[in-house]
Design a protein around this motif. Structure first.
Motif, PDB file in Angstrom:
ATOM      1  N   ALA A  40      24.402 -39.681  -1.251  1.00 51.00           N
ATOM      2  CA  ALA A  40      25.779 -40.330  -0.935  1.00 51.00           C
ATOM      3  C   ALA A  40      26.363 -39.318   0.255  1.00 51.00           C
ATOM      4  O   ALA A  40      25.967 -38.083   0.489  1.00 51.00           O
ATOM      5  CB  ALA A  40      26.825 -40.010  -1.969  1.00 51.00           C
ATOM      6  N   ALA A  41      26.838 -40.191   1.289  1.00 52.26           N
ATOM      7  CA  ALA A  41      27.374 -39.995   2.597  1.00 52.26           C
ATOM      8  C   ALA A  41      28.651 -39.176   2.162  1.00 52.26           C
ATOM      9  O   ALA A  41      29.348 -39.307   1.067  1.00 52.26           O
ATOM     10  CB  ALA A  41      27.411 -41.014   3.511  1.00 52.26           C
ATOM     11  N   LEU A  42      29.129 -38.154   2.911  1.00 53.59           N
ATOM     12  CA  LEU A  42      30.463 -37.423   2.873  1.00 53.59           C
ATOM     13  C   LEU A  42      30.573 -36.556   1.504  1.00 53.59           C
ATOM     14  O   LEU A  42      31.451 -36.274   0.998  1.00 53.59           O
ATOM     15  CB  LEU A  42      31.503 -38.529   2.720  1.00 53.59           C
ATOM     16  N   THR A  43      29.189 -36.093   0.942  1.00 54.09           N
ATOM     17  CA  THR A  43      29.313 -35.118  -0.161  1.00 54.09           C
ATOM     18  C   THR A  43      28.773 -33.738   0.335  1.00 54.09           C
ATOM     19  O   THR A  43      28.104 -33.971   1.232  1.00 54.09           O
ATOM     20  CB  THR A  43      28.433 -35.705  -1.400  1.00 54.09           C
ATOM     21  N   PRO A  44      29.053 -32.645  -0.186  1.00 54.70           N
ATOM     22  CA  PRO A  44      28.626 -31.366   0.361  1.00 54.70           C
ATOM     23  C   PRO A  44      27.373 -31.123   0.648  1.00 54.70           C
ATOM     24  O   PRO A  44      26.885 -30.878   1.971  1.00 54.70           O
ATOM     25  CB  PRO A  44      29.229 -30.384  -0.809  1.00 54.70           C
ATOM     26  N   GLY A  45      26.450 -31.507  -0.147  1.00 54.79           N
ATOM     27  CA  GLY A  45      24.973 -31.118  -0.210  1.00 54.79           C
ATOM     28  C   GLY A  45      24.244 -32.171   1.065  1.00 54.79           C
ATOM     29  O   GLY A  45      23.454 -31.581   1.622  1.00 54.79           O
ATOM     30  N   CYS A  46      24.780 -33.375   0.988  1.00 54.28           N
ATOM     31  CA  CYS A  46      24.346 -34.372   1.860  1.00 54.28           C
ATOM     32  C   CYS A  46      24.772 -34.123   3.084  1.00 54.28           C
ATOM     33  O   CYS A  46      24.007 -34.428   4.203  1.00 54.28           O
ATOM     34  CB  CYS A  46      24.772 -35.861   1.379  1.00 54.28           C
ATOM     35  N   THR A  47      26.157 -33.527   3.450  1.00 52.38           N
ATOM     36  CA  THR A  47      26.487 -33.119   4.722  1.00 52.38           C
ATOM     37  C   THR A  47      25.910 -32.194   5.296  1.00 52.38           C
ATOM     38  O   THR A  47      25.420 -32.129   6.362  1.00 52.38           O
ATOM     39  CB  THR A  47      27.852 -32.777   4.557  1.00 52.38           C
ATOM     40  N   LYS A  48      25.386 -31.201   4.230  1.00 52.79           N
ATOM     41  CA  LYS A  48      24.768 -30.010   4.887  1.00 52.79           C
ATOM     42  C   LYS A  48      23.235 -30.473   5.294  1.00 52.79           C
ATOM     43  O   LYS A  48      22.885 -30.065   6.541  1.00 52.79           O
ATOM     44  CB  LYS A  48      24.382 -28.977   3.838  1.00 52.79           C
ATOM     45  N   GLN A  49      22.615 -31.343   4.766  1.00 48.55           N
ATOM     46  CA  GLN A  49      21.479 -31.608   4.951  1.00 48.55           C
ATOM     47  C   GLN A  49      21.321 -32.480   6.224  1.00 48.55           C
ATOM     48  O   GLN A  49      20.732 -32.156   7.286  1.00 48.55           O
ATOM     49  CB  GLN A  49      20.946 -32.563   3.835  1.00 48.55           C
ATOM     50  N   ALA A  50      22.339 -33.471   6.515  1.00 51.44           N
ATOM     51  CA  ALA A  50      22.604 -34.402   7.766  1.00 51.44           C
ATOM     52  C   ALA A  50      22.772 -33.391   8.836  1.00 51.44           C
ATOM     53  O   ALA A  50      22.276 -33.721   9.951  1.00 51.44           O
ATOM     54  CB  ALA A  50      23.384 -35.325   7.556  1.00 51.44           C
ATOM     55  N   CYS A  51      23.579 -32.387   8.640  1.00 55.30           N
ATOM     56  CA  CYS A  51      24.152 -31.507   9.780  1.00 55.30           C
ATOM     57  C   CYS A  51      22.655 -30.814  10.318  1.00 55.30           C
ATOM     58  O   CYS A  51      22.331 -30.406  11.477  1.00 55.30           O
ATOM     59  CB  CYS A  51      25.269 -30.560   9.381  1.00 55.30           C
ATOM     60  N   VAL A  82      19.239 -38.706 -15.795  1.00 57.56           N
ATOM     61  CA  VAL A  82      20.156 -39.753 -15.163  1.00 57.56           C
ATOM     62  C   VAL A  82      19.286 -40.491 -14.255  1.00 57.56           C
ATOM     63  O   VAL A  82      18.150 -40.044 -13.710  1.00 57.56           O
ATOM     64  CB  VAL A  82      21.404 -39.257 -14.402  1.00 57.56           C
ATOM     65  N   THR A  83      19.585 -41.728 -13.884  1.00 56.49           N
ATOM     66  CA  THR A  83      18.944 -42.700 -13.001  1.00 56.49           C
ATOM     67  C   THR A  83      19.854 -42.570 -11.749  1.00 56.49           C
ATOM     68  O   THR A  83      21.194 -42.692 -11.815  1.00 56.49           O
ATOM     69  CB  THR A  83      18.742 -43.875 -13.447  1.00 56.49           C
ATOM     70  N   GLY A  84      19.101 -42.311 -10.559  1.00 55.13           N
ATOM     71  CA  GLY A  84      19.939 -42.080  -9.387  1.00 55.13           C
ATOM     72  C   GLY A  84      18.980 -41.694  -8.336  1.00 55.13           C
ATOM     73  O   GLY A  84      17.497 -41.900  -8.280  1.00 55.13           O
ATOM     74  N   VAL A  85      19.445 -41.505  -7.122  1.00 55.31           N
ATOM     75  CA  VAL A  85      18.648 -41.054  -5.697  1.00 55.31           C
ATOM     76  C   VAL A  85      18.052 -40.013  -6.149  1.00 55.31           C
ATOM     77  O   VAL A  85      18.740 -38.820  -6.571  1.00 55.31           O
ATOM     78  CB  VAL A  85      19.653 -41.199  -4.551  1.00 55.31           C
ATOM     79  N   ILE A  86      16.798 -39.824  -5.859  1.00 59.21           N
ATOM     80  CA  ILE A  86      16.053 -38.541  -5.870  1.00 59.21           C
ATOM     81  C   ILE A  86      15.853 -38.095  -4.226  1.00 59.21           C
ATOM     82  O   ILE A  86      15.404 -38.930  -3.429  1.00 59.21           O
ATOM     83  CB  ILE A  86      14.742 -38.583  -6.472  1.00 59.21           C
ATOM     84  N   ARG A  87      16.636 -36.730  -4.048  1.00 59.85           N
ATOM     85  CA  ARG A  87      16.650 -36.242  -2.754  1.00 59.85           C
ATOM     86  C   ARG A  87      15.253 -36.163  -2.357  1.00 59.85           C
ATOM     87  O   ARG A  87      14.307 -35.367  -2.933  1.00 59.85           O
ATOM     88  CB  ARG A  87      17.467 -35.115  -2.693  1.00 59.85           C
ATOM     89  N   SER A  88      14.757 -36.783  -1.257  1.00 59.86           N
ATOM     90  CA  SER A  88      13.139 -36.763  -1.061  1.00 59.86           C
ATOM     91  C   SER A  88      13.177 -36.986   0.639  1.00 59.86           C
ATOM     92  O   SER A  88      14.132 -37.433   1.333  1.00 59.86           O
ATOM     93  CB  SER A  88      12.520 -38.064  -1.489  1.00 59.86           C
ATOM     94  N   THR A  89      12.069 -36.682   1.103  1.00 55.10           N
ATOM     95  CA  THR A  89      11.533 -36.680   2.428  1.00 55.10           C
ATOM     96  C   THR A  89      10.169 -36.982   2.618  1.00 55.10           C
ATOM     97  O   THR A  89       9.189 -36.629   1.839  1.00 55.10           O
ATOM     98  CB  THR A  89      11.948 -35.163   3.275  1.00 55.10           C
ATOM     99  N   ASN A 112      12.364 -34.394  -4.807  1.00 53.03           N
ATOM    100  CA  ASN A 112      13.354 -33.307  -5.419  1.00 53.03           C
ATOM    101  C   ASN A 112      13.652 -32.131  -4.506  1.00 53.03           C
ATOM    102  O   ASN A 112      13.309 -31.002  -4.952  1.00 53.03           O
ATOM    103  CB  ASN A 112      12.886 -33.002  -6.902  1.00 53.03           C
ATOM    104  N   VAL A 113      13.844 -32.369  -3.139  1.00 52.96           N
ATOM    105  CA  VAL A 113      14.002 -31.294  -2.241  1.00 52.96           C
ATOM    106  C   VAL A 113      15.376 -30.853  -2.531  1.00 52.96           C
ATOM    107  O   VAL A 113      16.381 -31.550  -2.880  1.00 52.96           O
ATOM    108  CB  VAL A 113      13.811 -31.741  -0.838  1.00 52.96           C
ATOM    109  N   LYS A 114      15.555 -29.470  -1.866  1.00 55.79           N
ATOM    110  CA  LYS A 114      16.918 -29.072  -1.933  1.00 55.79           C
ATOM    111  C   LYS A 114      17.692 -29.448  -0.526  1.00 55.79           C
ATOM    112  O   LYS A 114      17.184 -29.569   0.470  1.00 55.79           O
ATOM    113  CB  LYS A 114      16.991 -27.607  -2.031  1.00 55.79           C
ATOM    114  N   ALA A 115      19.074 -29.490  -0.710  1.00 58.96           N
ATOM    115  CA  ALA A 115      19.758 -29.991   0.312  1.00 58.96           C
ATOM    116  C   ALA A 115      19.772 -29.045   1.632  1.00 58.96           C
ATOM    117  O   ALA A 115      19.614 -29.111   2.596  1.00 58.96           O
ATOM    118  CB  ALA A 115      21.227 -30.419  -0.055  1.00 58.96           C
TER     119      ALA A 115
END
Length: 157
Positions: free
Chosen positions: A41-52, A117-124, A139-142
């Motif tokens: 999800a956009a605008l969440t801490p981990g995803c923000t760190k990764q996008a930055c 849970v069912t959801g987005v698996i952080r992947s590259t 299952n990568v770390k942000a």
């Protein structure tokens, strides 16, 4: 549960709206290597760190011939807010139907705080110039993921 991609697989093609609502298609990137990363999800801490982190290293990645596309289930309006708030330079596309995520094995069961849970698996997924999978990381770390990717791809200057 969606199948995970393996090296040598042809990457599923996609055409998804970016933060401005323009269609971004994988086919548009033929001839360049592409890093497609999936985040919850956009605008969440981990995803923000990764996008930055991807934005901070975009010059290095682009210089080595890589385009970067971030995929989340968000709508273009939220992606635009995310891009503006964090001054992101990576291409962000939305996959609200999650069809592309499923095709890439980036949506399904995962562990979250000990629960399944069912959801987005952080992947590259890293693709070569022909659109074939070079690496598929699930299952990568942000935090620290982009630095590790640069090291693994031997792009350090």
């Amino acid at each position: 549960m969606s199948e995970r991609l393996q090296p040598g697989d042809t990457a599923p093609d996609f055409s998804l709206p970016d933060a401005d609502g323009k269609q971004v298609s994988l086919a548009d990137h033929r001839g360049r290597k592409v890093i497609v990363y999936f985040y919850p999800a956009a605008l969440t801490p981990g995803c923000t760190k990764q996008a930055c982190d991807f934005t901070d290293n975009l010059q290095l990645l682009a210089g080595a011939g890589y385009d970067v596309i971030g995929v989340s289930p968000d709508k273009p309006e939220k992606l635009a807010k995310f891009r503006e708030k964090e001054d992101l330079k990576v291409t962000l596309v939305g996959d609200p139907s999650k069809e592309t995520m499923e095709a890439y094995g980036a949506f399904g069961e995962k562990k979250l705080y000990g629960k399944t849970v069912t959801g987005v698996i952080r992947s590259t997924v890293i693709l070569d110039e022909e659109g074939k999978v070079e690496r598929a990381l699930y299952n990568v770390k942000a935090t620290g993921h982009v630095a590790k990717l640069i090291k693994d791809l031997k792009l350090e200057g």
